[in-house]
Every structure is written in C-alpha cells, then in structure tokens.
Design an enzyme around this catalytic site. Structure first.
Site, mmCIF file in Angstrom:
data_model
loop_
_atom_site.group_PDB
_atom_site.id
_atom_site.type_symbol
_atom_site.label_atom_id
_atom_site.label_comp_id
_atom_site.label_asym_id
_atom_site.label_seq_id
_atom_site.Cartn_x
_atom_site.Cartn_y
_atom_site.Cartn_z
ATOM 1 N N ASN A 189 -11.763 6.338 -13.639
ATOM 2 C CA ASN A 189 -11.403 6.138 -12.244
ATOM 3 C C ASN A 189 -11.362 4.639 -11.956
ATOM 4 O O ASN A 189 -10.640 3.899 -12.610
ATOM 5 C CB ASN A 189 -12.388 6.882 -11.335
ATOM 6 C CG ASN A 189 -11.853 7.080 -9.934
ATOM 7 O OD1 ASN A 189 -10.658 7.322 -9.760
ATOM 8 N ND2 ASN A 189 -12.703 6.978 -8.939
ATOM 9 N N GLU B 286 -4.508 3.444 -5.384
ATOM 10 C CA GLU B 286 -5.855 2.991 -5.762
ATOM 11 C C GLU B 286 -5.790 1.653 -6.497
ATOM 12 O O GLU B 286 -4.727 1.142 -6.817
ATOM 13 C CB GLU B 286 -6.525 4.025 -6.678
ATOM 14 C CG GLU B 286 -7.604 4.874 -6.016
ATOM 15 C CD GLU B 286 -8.899 4.117 -5.749
ATOM 16 O OE1 GLU B 286 -8.913 2.881 -5.907
ATOM 17 O OE2 GLU B 286 -9.886 4.756 -5.393
ATOM 18 N N GLU C 181 -11.933 17.678 -12.058
ATOM 19 C CA GLU C 181 -11.613 17.871 -10.640
ATOM 20 C C GLU C 181 -11.297 19.339 -10.355
ATOM 21 O O GLU C 181 -10.422 19.927 -10.977
ATOM 22 C CB GLU C 181 -10.425 16.978 -10.265
ATOM 23 C CG GLU C 181 -10.717 15.489 -10.466
ATOM 24 C CD GLU C 181 -9.491 14.615 -10.303
ATOM 25 O OE1 GLU C 181 -9.064 14.410 -9.157
ATOM 26 O OE2 GLU C 181 -8.974 14.136 -11.325
ATOM 27 N N ARG D 151 -11.952 11.908 -16.435
ATOM 28 C CA ARG D 151 -10.970 10.822 -16.538
ATOM 29 C C ARG D 151 -11.584 9.550 -15.983
ATOM 30 O O ARG D 151 -12.516 9.584 -15.175
ATOM 31 C CB ARG D 151 -9.676 11.162 -15.798
ATOM 32 C CG ARG D 151 -9.798 11.180 -14.274
ATOM 33 C CD ARG D 151 -8.425 11.070 -13.622
ATOM 34 N NE ARG D 151 -8.473 11.252 -12.182
ATOM 35 C CZ ARG D 151 -8.795 10.294 -11.304
ATOM 36 N NH1 ARG D 151 -9.158 9.090 -11.735
ATOM 37 N NH2 ARG D 151 -8.784 10.544 -10.002
ATOM 38 N N ASP E 113 -15.632 4.514 -1.328
ATOM 39 C CA ASP E 113 -14.641 4.519 -2.413
ATOM 40 C C ASP E 113 -14.575 3.125 -3.036
ATOM 41 O O ASP E 113 -15.575 2.623 -3.510
ATOM 42 C CB ASP E 113 -13.288 4.989 -1.863
ATOM 43 C CG ASP E 113 -12.385 5.571 -2.925
ATOM 44 O OD1 ASP E 113 -12.315 5.002 -4.027
ATOM 45 O OD2 ASP E 113 -11.711 6.588 -2.664
ATOM 46 N N ASN F 38 -16.823 4.804 -8.789
ATOM 47 C CA ASN F 38 -15.865 4.151 -7.906
ATOM 48 C C ASN F 38 -16.091 2.644 -7.833
ATOM 49 O O ASN F 38 -16.207 1.983 -8.839
ATOM 50 C CB ASN F 38 -15.874 4.822 -6.527
ATOM 51 C CG ASN F 38 -14.534 5.473 -6.232
ATOM 52 O OD1 ASN F 38 -13.493 4.870 -6.443
ATOM 53 N ND2 ASN F 38 -14.559 6.704 -5.775
#
Length: 308
Positions: free
Chosen positions: A110, A15, A128, A108, A213, A161
């Site tokens: 991202n 990522e 999650e 958390r 994303d 995102n």
C-alpha cells in the site's frame, strides 16, 4: 483564506502523491486502475502510464537516475523506466517481493515513502473483503535498503498507510489505518531502525471522523493527515496530540496529501471514488478528484527520492 479546488478528474483510488521539486511536477497513482499519473501545474498537462501485473500503490523517483521510478505492483517492489509521456513504460524490473508466505499471498503493498537517507519504506494490507475490510493483523511494514535487501520492522498490521519523519529525523510517524491513530517510533536514520511504538494522535480521543490515511509533515513539525471516509484533511501537532485545523474536502474518501508548488506552500490532495454507488457518485461529483489547497499557512519539503 483557505481555498480548495479540483484540479484533476475522478480516479478510482487515487493515492501516493509525490512532489518532484526539480521538475515542478506532481506524481501519484490510481491503485485500482494500475496507473501512474504525472501532472505539471504550470502547463496543466497530465500524462498517464498503465502498469501491467497488478495494483500500483506508490511512485517515487530514483535519485540521480533520469526516468527511473520505484513503484509497487501487488507484493512486488519494482523500478519503472518511463519518459513521462508514453502510455506504457519502456521497462519494469522487479527487485523485491514481500509477504512470500502462505496466508499472506493475497496481501498487497500500500503506501510507501523514502526516508531522509533515501531508504524506501512501504507496508502491506491484508486481503480486501470490502470497503475498509481487510484480513486483520496480516500485513507488515518493510524497508528496502540500497543493496535491495528487504527488512520487516512492524508486523500485525491491518492496513499500512501514511509515513513521515520529524524535522530532526529522530521520530518516524506511521499509520495503520484501522487503529484510528497516528503512531510514533524512535528512529535511527543511519541504521534504519524504528523502535518504541506509541500514540502521537488519536482520532477517537479527538472526535475526528474517518480513518487516518496518507500524511505529510510541514516545516513547523506538524502533520497533515488525509481522512478516508471523513471528507477532510486535518492538521495535528504530533508532539502534543492536539488537533490544530480541519479542512473540508468535497470528496468522502480522502486518501493522501503532499506539499508542492514553487514555494512548497500548496497542499495537493488525492481521493477515491471506489465503492461508491451510482447515487453516491452523482451526489458527490468531485469524489476521486485530485485537489489543490491554497492558503493553509504552512509549507512542506521537497519530495525525497529513493537511493538504489
């Protein structure tokens, strides 16, 4: 002709790609492995640093400070000192923590990115529970100012995102993946304000497979969006809401994109192998790889560093 090549081996959850134009180097993270990666295309050399304390979701250089990078560790925003070679950082300083309230401590951070002034923007996702299954509407989008003050801008987020800014810096584009939309806000760069939320591109209306994303913007003002569980990157015009181009990627979980290379005309793409079983991994050997796409016909901008 557009070509897609795998340039780096499998990650668990690759990522946050950032192109450092001065160094001619690509930085990205493996969130689940708590790693920061640095890759130099000219030498094809990759180095990896392990971060202790939790998942790492972004890596962005600090402007004017050699070997300093903003990273995230769980809900913490930190400054890492790393020489780009060693397997562990020489120093990590936590400078801020988000979602410090009951009911959000399993969140958390991202995706994140620096805006045109160098202000950091980063958002959280809910706890999650499984593949693309998060505690709904439990995250937020924050900014971190030069004096290290955290400001909340958008609440009720499920999976914060991608971020990008229009060519005139008057619009901020933003993705909360589970909405299946790219959204736009009127943006005031000086004040760091984002208001008037609206849809810029709708995945459902355009029949696009997967979840939006990470994303980046090109010099024509069009967005390039990674499609998680969609095996593709799409090119869209956020001003008209139209789909312009689709590029297939030989990895089902495409996570983010950034332009790089000497001419900023190479599109680097991260992906993930997380939650794939043995049979799925065997069937898709490129799952989790990092790719380079040539021949998109588009160019991007040098990566914006963080000012702290």
């Amino acid at each position: 002709m557009t070509t897609v090549e795998c340039i780096l081996p499998r990650t668990i959850l690759g990522e946050g790609p950032h192109w450092d134009h001065t160094e001619q180097a690509l930085y990205f993270v493996d969130i689940k492995a708590s790693e920061v990666h640095r890759y130099t295309p000219a030498t094809k050399k990759e180095t990896v640093v392990k971060i202790e304390g939790g998942p790492v979701s972004i890596v962005i250089p600090v402007q004017g400070q050699k070997n300093k990078y903003v990273i995230t560790i769980g809900r913490d925003i930190a400054i890492m000192t790393w020489d780009g070679v060693s397997s562990s950082p020489s120093h990590v300083e936590r400078v801020a923590t988000v979602d410090e309230v009951d009911g959000k401590r399993e969140n958390r951070l991202n995706d994140g990115k620096a805006d045109p002034t160098g202000r950091l923007w980063a958002g959280t996702l809910g706890a999650e529970h499984g593949p693309v299954d998060f505690t709904p509407h439990n995250g937020s989008l924050f900014s971190l100012s030069k004096d290290r003050k955290v400001t909340s801008h958008v609440t009720g987020v499920t999976c914060s995102n991608g971020l990008a800014w229009s060519l005139d810096n008057k619009i901020m584009y933003y993705i909360d993946s589970l909405t299946l939309k790219v959204e736009a806000f009127d943006f005031n760069a000086e004040k760091g304000q984002a208001i008037n939320r609206r849809t810029a591109f709708d995945f459902k209306a355009n029949g696009v497979k997967g979840f939006p994303d990470g994303m980046t913007i090109d010099t024509q003002g069009n967005l390039w969006v990674a499609c998680f569980d969609g095996s593709q990157v799409i090119n869209v015009d956020p001003r008209t809401g139209k789909l312009l181009k689709t590029i297939s990627i030989p990895s089902p979980k495409v996570t983010s994109v950034v332009f790089g290379g000497k001419n900023l005309d190479e599109l680097y793409v991260t992906s993930a192998s997380v939650d794939l079983n043995k049979e799925e991994l065997a069937a898709t050997p490129s799952a989790g790889c990092t790719f380079r796409i040539l021949g998109t016909g588009a160019k991007g901008f040098p990566g914006q560093s963080v000012v702290l």
